[in-house]
Scaffold this motif. Sequence first.
Motif, PDB file in Angstrom:
ATOM      1  N   ASP A  70       0.843  -1.197   0.000  1.00 46.13           N
ATOM      2  CA  ASP A  70       0.000   0.000   0.000  1.00 46.13           C
ATOM      3  C   ASP A  70       0.875   1.243   0.000  1.00 46.13           C
ATOM      4  OD1 ASP A  70      -2.226  -1.639   0.127  1.00 46.13           O
ATOM      5  OD2 ASP A  70      -2.299  -1.582   2.323  1.00 46.13           O
ATOM      6  N   ASP A  71       0.464   2.224  -0.803  1.00 45.59           N
ATOM      7  CA  ASP A  71       1.227   3.468  -0.835  1.00 45.59           C
ATOM      8  C   ASP A  71       1.150   4.175   0.512  1.00 45.59           C
ATOM      9  OD1 ASP A  71       1.932   3.059  -3.430  1.00 45.59           O
ATOM     10  OD2 ASP A  71       0.327   4.299  -4.279  1.00 45.59           O
ATOM     11  N   PRO A  72       2.229   4.813   0.935  1.00 47.22           N
ATOM     12  CA  PRO A  72       2.216   5.507   2.235  1.00 47.22           C
ATOM     13  C   PRO A  72       1.331   6.749   2.189  1.00 47.22           C
ATOM     14  CG  PRO A  72       4.266   5.962   1.066  1.00 47.22           C
ATOM     15  CD  PRO A  72       3.539   4.917   0.270  1.00 47.22           C
ATOM     16  N   ASP A  73       0.786   7.095   3.347  1.00 50.21           N
ATOM     17  CA  ASP A  73       0.012   8.335   3.484  1.00 50.21           C
ATOM     18  C   ASP A  73       0.823   9.295   4.351  1.00 50.21           C
ATOM     19  OD1 ASP A  73      -2.027  10.176   3.260  1.00 50.21           O
ATOM     20  OD2 ASP A  73      -3.613   8.730   3.720  1.00 50.21           O
ATOM     21  N   TRP A  74       0.231  10.442   4.655  1.00 49.76           N
ATOM     22  CA  TRP A  74       0.998  11.478   5.363  1.00 49.76           C
ATOM     23  C   TRP A  74       1.395  11.075   6.772  1.00 49.76           C
ATOM     24  CZ3 TRP A  74       3.372  14.809   2.608  1.00 49.76           C
ATOM     25  CH2 TRP A  74       2.842  15.272   1.403  1.00 49.76           C
ATOM     26  N   ASP A  75       0.659  10.171   7.412  1.00 53.26           N
ATOM     27  CA  ASP A  75       1.079   9.716   8.740  1.00 53.26           C
ATOM     28  C   ASP A  75       2.377   8.916   8.647  1.00 53.26           C
ATOM     29  OD1 ASP A  75      -0.221   7.685   7.379  1.00 53.26           O
ATOM     30  OD2 ASP A  75      -1.094   6.802   9.184  1.00 53.26           O
ATOM     31  N   ASP A  76       2.549   8.159   7.563  1.00 50.85           N
ATOM     32  CA  ASP A  76       3.810   7.436   7.367  1.00 50.85           C
ATOM     33  C   ASP A  76       4.960   8.407   7.103  1.00 50.85           C
ATOM     34  OD1 ASP A  76       2.660   4.781   7.512  1.00 50.85           O
ATOM     35  OD2 ASP A  76       1.806   5.161   5.539  1.00 50.85           O
ATOM     36  N   ILE A  77       4.675   9.450   6.297  1.00 56.14           N
ATOM     37  CA  ILE A  77       5.707  10.444   6.011  1.00 56.14           C
ATOM     38  C   ILE A  77       6.119  11.158   7.302  1.00 56.14           C
ATOM     39  CG2 ILE A  77       6.287  12.496   4.682  1.00 56.14           C
ATOM     40  CD1 ILE A  77       5.836  10.064   2.952  1.00 56.14           C
ATOM     41  N   ALA A  78       5.142  11.492   8.139  1.00 56.42           N
ATOM     42  CA  ALA A  78       5.441  12.162   9.412  1.00 56.42           C
ATOM     43  C   ALA A  78       6.301  11.280  10.307  1.00 56.42           C
ATOM     44  CB  ALA A  78       4.148  12.542  10.122  1.00 56.42           C
ATOM     45  N   MET A  79       5.983   9.981  10.344  1.00 58.35           N
ATOM     46  CA  MET A  79       6.789   9.048  11.142  1.00 58.35           C
ATOM     47  C   MET A  79       8.222   8.965  10.617  1.00 58.35           C
ATOM     48  SD  MET A  79       5.180   7.425  13.668  1.00 58.35           S
ATOM     49  CE  MET A  79       3.482   7.314  14.243  1.00 58.35           C
ATOM     50  N   LEU A  80       8.365   8.986   9.300  1.00 58.26           N
ATOM     51  CA  LEU A  80       9.693   8.914   8.706  1.00 58.26           C
ATOM     52  C   LEU A  80      10.528  10.138   9.095  1.00 58.26           C
ATOM     53  CD1 LEU A  80      11.677   7.520   6.721  1.00 58.26           C
ATOM     54  CD2 LEU A  80      10.674   8.942   4.919  1.00 58.26           C
ATOM     55  N   VAL A  81       9.921  11.325   9.013  1.00 60.42           N
ATOM     56  CA  VAL A  81      10.630  12.550   9.410  1.00 60.42           C
ATOM     57  C   VAL A  81      10.981  12.496  10.898  1.00 60.42           C
ATOM     58  CG1 VAL A  81      10.468  15.051   9.611  1.00 60.42           C
ATOM     59  CG2 VAL A  81       9.517  13.904   7.608  1.00 60.42           C
ATOM     60  N   GLY A  82      10.049  11.990  11.709  1.00 60.55           N
ATOM     61  CA  GLY A  82      10.324  11.862  13.137  1.00 60.55           C
ATOM     62  C   GLY A  82      11.485  10.931  13.419  1.00 60.55           C
ATOM     63  N   SER A  83      11.560   9.838  12.675  1.00 66.09           N
ATOM     64  CA  SER A  83      12.669   8.900  12.881  1.00 66.09           C
ATOM     65  C   SER A  83      14.006   9.542  12.534  1.00 66.09           C
ATOM     66  CB  SER A  83      12.452   7.640  12.037  1.00 66.09           C
ATOM     67  OG  SER A  83      12.633   7.905  10.659  1.00 66.09           O
ATOM     68  N   GLU A  84      14.028  10.414  11.523  1.00 63.59           N
ATOM     69  CA  GLU A  84      15.262  11.117  11.163  1.00 63.59           C
ATOM     70  C   GLU A  84      15.699  12.048  12.292  1.00 63.59           C
ATOM     71  OE1 GLU A  84      14.221  13.111   7.598  1.00 63.59           O
ATOM     72  OE2 GLU A  84      14.053  11.283   6.391  1.00 63.59           O
ATOM     73  N   ILE A  85      14.730  12.755  12.882  1.00 65.03           N
ATOM     74  CA  ILE A  85      15.046  13.684  13.977  1.00 65.03           C
ATOM     75  C   ILE A  85      15.607  12.925  15.173  1.00 65.03           C
ATOM     76  CG2 ILE A  85      14.075  15.340  15.606  1.00 65.03           C
ATOM     77  CD1 ILE A  85      11.974  16.010  13.434  1.00 65.03           C
ATOM     78  N   VAL A  86      14.941  11.830  15.538  1.00 63.08           N
ATOM     79  CA  VAL A  86      15.380  11.056  16.699  1.00 63.08           C
ATOM     80  C   VAL A  86      16.759  10.448  16.454  1.00 63.08           C
ATOM     81  CG1 VAL A  86      14.870   9.040  18.122  1.00 63.08           C
ATOM     82  CG2 VAL A  86      13.029  10.574  17.446  1.00 63.08           C
ATOM     83  N   ARG A  87      17.003  10.019  15.239  1.00 65.25           N
ATOM     84  CA  ARG A  87      18.311   9.456  14.926  1.00 65.25           C
ATOM     85  C   ARG A  87      19.416  10.499  15.123  1.00 65.25           C
ATOM     86  NH1 ARG A  87      17.363   8.153  10.041  1.00 65.25           N
ATOM     87  NH2 ARG A  87      16.224   6.261  10.590  1.00 65.25           N
ATOM     88  N   SER A  88      19.136  11.743  14.742  1.00 66.44           N
ATOM     89  CA  SER A  88      20.133  12.809  14.926  1.00 66.44           C
ATOM     90  C   SER A  88      20.335  13.133  16.402  1.00 66.44           C
ATOM     91  CB  SER A  88      19.699  14.069  14.168  1.00 66.44           C
ATOM     92  OG  SER A  88      18.518  14.624  14.716  1.00 66.44           O
ATOM     93  N   VAL A  89      19.268  13.061  17.194  1.00 66.83           N
ATOM     94  CA  VAL A  89      19.383  13.301  18.639  1.00 66.83           C
ATOM     95  C   VAL A  89      20.243  12.226  19.289  1.00 66.83           C
ATOM     96  CG1 VAL A  89      18.098  13.330  20.813  1.00 66.83           C
ATOM     97  CG2 VAL A  89      17.217  14.583  18.837  1.00 66.83           C
ATOM     98  N   ARG A  90      19.975  10.976  18.955  1.00 69.53           N
ATOM     99  CA  ARG A  90      20.736   9.874  19.530  1.00 69.53           C
ATOM    100  C   ARG A  90      22.204   9.948  19.118  1.00 69.53           C
ATOM    101  NH1 ARG A  90      18.886   5.381  16.969  1.00 69.53           N
ATOM    102  NH2 ARG A  90      20.131   4.080  18.378  1.00 69.53           N
ATOM    103  N   ALA A  91      22.444  10.346  17.879  1.00 69.81           N
ATOM    104  CA  ALA A  91      23.822  10.457  17.401  1.00 69.81           C
ATOM    105  C   ALA A  91      24.573  11.549  18.150  1.00 69.81           C
ATOM    106  CB  ALA A  91      23.830  10.741  15.897  1.00 69.81           C
ATOM    107  N   ALA A  92      23.888  12.665  18.455  1.00 69.76           N
ATOM    108  CA  ALA A  92      24.539  13.761  19.183  1.00 69.76           C
ATOM    109  C   ALA A  92      24.904  13.333  20.599  1.00 69.76           C
ATOM    110  CB  ALA A  92      23.617  14.981  19.218  1.00 69.76           C
ATOM    111  N   VAL A  93      24.008  12.610  21.267  1.00 68.25           N
ATOM    112  CA  VAL A  93      24.299  12.125  22.620  1.00 68.25           C
ATOM    113  C   VAL A  93      25.479  11.158  22.589  1.00 68.25           C
ATOM    114  CG1 VAL A  93      23.378  10.790  24.558  1.00 68.25           C
ATOM    115  CG2 VAL A  93      21.926  12.458  23.399  1.00 68.25           C
ATOM    116  N   ARG A  94      25.509  10.353  21.568  1.00 67.45           N
ATOM    117  CA  ARG A  94      26.591   9.377  21.422  1.00 67.45           C
ATOM    118  C   ARG A  94      27.935  10.072  21.171  1.00 67.45           C
ATOM    119  NH1 ARG A  94      28.553   4.407  22.616  1.00 67.45           N
ATOM    120  NH2 ARG A  94      29.321   3.244  20.811  1.00 67.45           N
TER     121      ARG A  94
END
Length: 641
Positions: free
Chosen positions: A230-254
């Motif tokens: 199934d093609d993604p909808d905007w909730d999937d896109i929002a989750m993807l952007v959120g995962s990018e943000i969290v990944r950058s936060v975790r990388a900074a702490v590391r």
Amino acid sequence: MSSSQPFIASSPISPSAGHLRKSKFTFRHLSQLALSSTACPLRVIAHIDLDAFYAQCEGVRLGIAEDQPLAVQQWQGLIAINYPARNFGLSRFIDISEAKKLCPSIILQHVATWREGDAKWAYHEDAFAHIATHKVSLDPYRLESRRILATIKDVLPAAPVQRVEKASVDEVFLDLSAQIHSVLLERYPEISGPAPYDDPTEALPRPPTTALNWNTDALVDLDNDETEDDDPDWDDIAMLVGSEIVRSVRAAVRERLKYTCSAGIARNKMIAKLGSAHKKPNQQTIVRNRAVQKFMGSFKFTKIRNLGGKLGEDVVSKFGTEEVKELLDVSLPQLKSKLGDDTGSWVYEIIRGEDSSEVNSRTQIKSMLSAKSFRPTINSHDQAVKWLRIFVADIFSRLVEEGVLENKRRPRTINLHHRQGGQMRSRQAPIPSGRPLDENVLFEISKNLLGQIIVDGRAWPCANLQLSVGGFEEGLTGNRGIGSFLVREDGAKAMKRDIEDHALDQGEMRAEKRPKSEHGAIQRFLSRQGTSHGDSDEDIDSTHSDIPSIPPDVPSIAQPAHSDIFTCTICPESMPISRKEEHEDWHFAKSIAAADNNNVSHQGSTAQEARLKPTSATKRPGASNYNQKKIAKGQSRLAFG
């Protein structure tokens, strides 16, 4: 008559246009995302959890290799075990000898302690053997927690876009909704404009992306009726952007602090917290909206926050299961009938992944506690006082971090809890706010509270003492002490001459403005009613029409040369503006005294009633005892008719 113009369709009629797909989300949902609304179906919440935090703190402090088994020791037990040590089958709260048998290469680091008589916590090699004279200190972990929180906030945009909630010493919630909204508008200009026809209920266009790159994230499997095709909808896109943000936060702490953390990303706090524990250590899990039901069905509901205690036991006893997937078959009326309307409705929603709780940005501490359980018990006042000194030092060191020395925040109350046998007694006292707060102030108050408990009797042997402070308030800054309002004698004389000169210049004007005695009081009353409105300080006690004039011999008070001059609307008398409140208080006191004198002199007669209800027929000048009485100082005779 037919038109000579060719027919032009108002809209394309091509096959592809007729099947243009729309998103199930609307422009209103997009607006809610910008506001971090809990009702927004596009909402994205992250939960970040430090991996084996206490053990990581000690490993970073000691510079130990990350693959080295390590555990944090408290007396004869373990309170934190890193992941390499867990591979040997170690778990929390096993004793030291068993841990060494299972993992001979393990490093055991005792927590820092306050030693009796010391003014600061420290790491003591023999602390485990001195439980009677040492007290555990978790300050090293609190300090690292503050550094990690500061790093997380530094990576994210500033408030109000940034919403961070410190849930505990090793976990935080992030509401990423507003930040994601900004990213979506930048990446997808087609949704940045106004809604068609200015109708917020219009559906958004479908995302142009048909495949999403989740990088190394752990994706929870979709629900049974959903597929990855199934093609993604905007909730999937929002989750993807959120995962990018969290990944950058975790990388900074590391990178900055050398700590690893795991994360869960979902549509609310409850699911995000479950997600962060799904894949550990040093990973992040995405629970898409299309995967919530399958994800929730894999848990025991006793693992859900607020369902692991007595409520969870009650649900298990009444429905015979602790599995979410089995409880999902129970209807809402059944849950309400056995658990009550409110609790039944809440359980029905929570096991379906519904949670509308907000991410609370306030991260300030509400209270501080320092305590000690005594094994063996203590049996004297002197022993208890020594421990109070340690408690106070422990608490005050944390108050310093909260900014008590800079008067940023300070507690208002202090509490002492004392346990003797099975009885717990408590005493509380306010912390004086009129002077700087230091260790001695807290120590003297705590000794006084201990004395109150001892006076009540049966204080020994004591098995536990707890000292806490609470009721924190923001400190006031910029206040001046009373000394800053006083001047030396020479300066006072010069300022007094300036005030008198100004008063002489105003004298003629004041004389013209002074009303005649026949109508002075009533005119002053009416003029104040007509000119004073709102929150002016001059409105104090304006309802009294019989306020006396200020005596001419009231001494003036020397004030700084830059003070303005205030002219009283009642007397009128000129004086520095700083004397305004004192002067009006004087008027108020005189009015009360005059009213009391009048009440005494007219008690038992009808003269007072006649005075309050004058008429032109019965109250002629000179026709009543009221008008014949001597006029009190500051009052005026009123002429009626």
